[in-house]
Design a protein around this motif. Structure first.
Motif, short mmCIF file in Angstrom:
data_model
loop_
_atom_site.label_atom_id
_atom_site.label_comp_id
_atom_site.label_asym_id
_atom_site.label_seq_id
_atom_site.Cartn_x
_atom_site.Cartn_y
_atom_site.Cartn_z
N ALA A 151 0.70 -1.33 0.08
CA ALA A 151 0.00 -0.16 -0.03
C ALA A 151 0.94 1.37 0.26
N VAL A 152 1.99 1.19 0.83
CA VAL A 152 2.76 2.46 0.93
C VAL A 152 3.44 2.67 -0.58
N GLU A 153 3.63 1.49 -1.03
CA GLU A 153 4.71 1.50 -2.50
C GLU A 153 3.50 2.14 -3.45
N ALA A 154 2.23 1.63 -3.52
CA ALA A 154 1.54 1.89 -4.43
C ALA A 154 1.00 3.61 -4.28
N ALA A 155 0.81 4.03 -3.17
CA ALA A 155 0.63 5.52 -2.86
C ALA A 155 1.53 6.39 -3.71
N ALA A 156 2.90 5.87 -3.29
CA ALA A 156 3.96 6.82 -3.97
C ALA A 156 3.95 6.49 -5.61
N GLU A 157 3.26 5.55 -6.11
CA GLU A 157 3.19 5.26 -7.44
C GLU A 157 1.83 6.37 -7.96
N VAL A 158 0.78 6.24 -7.19
CA VAL A 158 -0.22 7.02 -7.62
C VAL A 158 -0.02 8.41 -7.47
N GLY A 159 0.69 8.92 -6.35
CA GLY A 159 0.81 10.04 -5.92
C GLY A 159 -0.08 10.71 -4.95
N TYR A 160 0.52 11.40 -4.17
CA TYR A 160 -0.21 12.11 -2.91
C TYR A 160 -1.03 13.15 -3.42
N PRO A 161 -2.37 13.52 -2.91
CA PRO A 161 -2.93 12.68 -1.80
C PRO A 161 -3.53 11.48 -2.42
N VAL A 162 -3.76 10.26 -1.68
CA VAL A 162 -4.46 9.36 -2.02
C VAL A 162 -5.31 8.68 -0.95
N VAL A 163 -6.46 8.00 -1.54
CA VAL A 163 -7.42 7.71 -0.92
C VAL A 163 -7.32 6.12 -0.39
N VAL A 164 -7.28 5.42 0.55
CA VAL A 164 -7.18 4.20 1.04
C VAL A 164 -8.79 3.52 1.53
N LYS A 165 -9.06 2.45 0.90
CA LYS A 165 -10.23 1.92 1.18
C LYS A 165 -10.16 0.38 1.48
N PRO A 166 -10.79 -0.22 2.16
CA PRO A 166 -11.16 -1.41 2.38
C PRO A 166 -11.85 -2.09 1.09
N VAL A 167 -11.98 -3.40 0.95
CA VAL A 167 -12.43 -3.77 -0.55
C VAL A 167 -13.75 -4.09 -0.34
N ASP A 168 -14.18 -4.29 0.97
CA ASP A 168 -15.64 -4.87 1.20
C ASP A 168 -16.46 -4.30 2.02
N LEU A 169 -16.33 -3.04 2.67
CA LEU A 169 -17.06 -2.45 3.53
C LEU A 169 -17.81 -1.42 2.91
N THR A 170 -18.72 -0.79 3.61
CA THR A 170 -19.54 0.09 3.01
C THR A 170 -19.90 1.14 4.19
#
Length: 429
Positions: A151-170
């Motif tokens: 997740a930390v690596e992905a955030a650097a790849e996508v670029g800040y700010p990012v949104v982090v979400k669980p895959v199956d909650l509402t």
């Protein structure tokens, strides 16, 4: 001698797998009862359902039957028992966590309903993103991650700010805007360690996404066609709590066409083209484009269907039930006024000692509902968890336009007072 005129018709049944807290189940039941269909609600723990929900169903004469609602075989068995007693005309769910189960059982029994695989895709933000990736411009940049490091690596790849979400909650639970690697790591850790929520196992995965910063809307969809657009009013980051909705959204021209096109592309890409869908979208920073935030294979929550009814006279629940019974719902909708819902929030923590002002709020001009969230009552000991469960009440009002409807709802909200005191953390819910 018995004549044909004295023979009672066989009963007709429709089965609902669990029920949401904001009224859609009751609205569906009323429509079915008017048409001589007996609704049966299956619930794994009827005694744990909110008292207000039990009260409403009891008042309607709707049976709530205990069943293992996490087992398709158990639900099918109940359905076959009902079919032996009369005619089983439909199986569905209007509750987020069970929409896929309702669709699966309906398909197994050969009844009308959405594609179970498509509804299952809607229950996973990871699968949803992958399905929509076939259409350029629907998704923000995203990466599905199964570890904190990823997740930390992905955030650097996508670029800040990012949104982090669980895959199956509402309900925006554990959805966070993150501006640093430390924030990404912390919220990902919380999701990975959650284990279960409301009795459901939580996948130890997150989606790390580009943060789309523009205005937010939802599209209310039936049979793949957008009926209308709703404006969404959200809290300030890092949370994404929905604080209110306005229907119809005050948009037109190119913006309306953009949102409608994106929503219809999204449900087509996923395959949710039978029955209701609720598509959330946000504009890009310059407002020239939009990205799909998520697709729900169900009727909207948050009393949005009631806003649609007040503004247009069209009841989305009735459209859904018409399709469930094999009919062709009328998908035309025209609005003569605007309706808004405004949510009030609980304190961050404490014991709720008293609630006042409901009657005064309900009596104000243009107000249709002043309603406590199920479970909110004196004696509640609570600690906020950063989701829509942190709401205390909602107010629904009508008006000639957005400002009047929303202004009336917010004004009525000021009449409600909640008295709190400190509480023992051991008793927190």
């Amino acid at each position: 001698m018995t004549t044909s005129a004295s023979v009672r018709p066989a009963p007709r049944y429709a089965v609902f797998v669990e029920a949401p807290f904001t009224g859609a189940g009751q609205d569906c039941a009323r429509f079915l009862l008017e048409r001589g269909v007996t609704p049966i609600v299956l619930a794994s723990r009827p005694q744990a359902m909110p008292a207000s929900l039990l009260h409403d169903f009891t008042g309607l004469g709707v049976e709530i039957r205990r069943c293992d609602t996490d087992s398709a075989d158990a639900i099918v068995a109940v359905c076959r028992e009902l079919a032996a007693q009369g005619e089983l005309v439909g199986v569905t769910s209007v509750y987020e966590y069970y929409c896929d189960m309702g669709a699966e059982v309906a398909a197994r029994l050969g009844l009308a309903g959405p594609d179970p695989a498509a509804v299952a895709v809607c229950r996973s933000k990871a699968a949803m993103r992958r399905a929509m990736a076939q259409v350029p411009g629907l998704n923000p940049d995203f990466v599905v991650c199964a570890s904190i490091e990823a997740a930390v690596e992905a955030a650097a790849e996508v670029g800040y700010p990012v949104v982090v979400k669980p895959v199956d909650l509402t309900g925006s639970l554990f959805v966070r805007r993150c501006d640093t690697a430390e924030q990404v790591a912390e919220i990902t850790r919380q999701v990975m360690e959650l284990g279960e929520y409301l009795g459901h196992a939580v996948e130890p995965e997150v989606v790390v996404e580009e943060c789309v910063v523009g205005a937010e809307y939802s599209a209310e969809v039936m049979h793949g066609k957008v009926l209308g657009l709703t404006e969404k009013i959200c809290s300030a980051p890092p949370l994404f709590l929905e604080m209110g909705h306005v229907f119809p959204a005050p948009v037109g021209g190119d913006l309306e066409r953009l949102l409608v096109t994106k929503a219809e592309q999204a449900v087509k890409a996923i395959g949710v083209t039978w029955g209701p869908a609720h598509v959330e979208l946000k504009l890009t920073g310059d407002g020239s484009d939009a990205r799909v935030i998520e697709v729900n294979g169900r009727i909207a929550g948050d009393r949005i269907p009631e806003l649609v009814r007040i503004a247009s006279g069209v009841e989305i629940t009735r459209l859904h039930m018409t399709a469930l019974l094999g009919g062709a719902p009328d998908l035309t909708l025209a609005c003569e006024q605007t309706a808004a819902v405004h949510f009030l929030m609980l304190e961050p923590s404490g014991r709720l000692d008293a609630i006042d002002g409901i009657a005064e709020a309900e009596a104000m001009e243009g107000v249709h509902e002043a309603h406590l969230r199920p479970g909110v009552q004196p004696g509640l000991v609570y600690e906020a968890n950063g989701s829509n469960r942190d709401r205390s009440a909602w107010i629904i009002a009508e008006g000639a336009d957005r400002d009047e409807a929303l202004g009336r709802a917010r004004a009525a909200g000021t009449r409600l007072t909640f008295t709190w005191s400190a509480a023992d953390p051991a008793g927190v819910r």
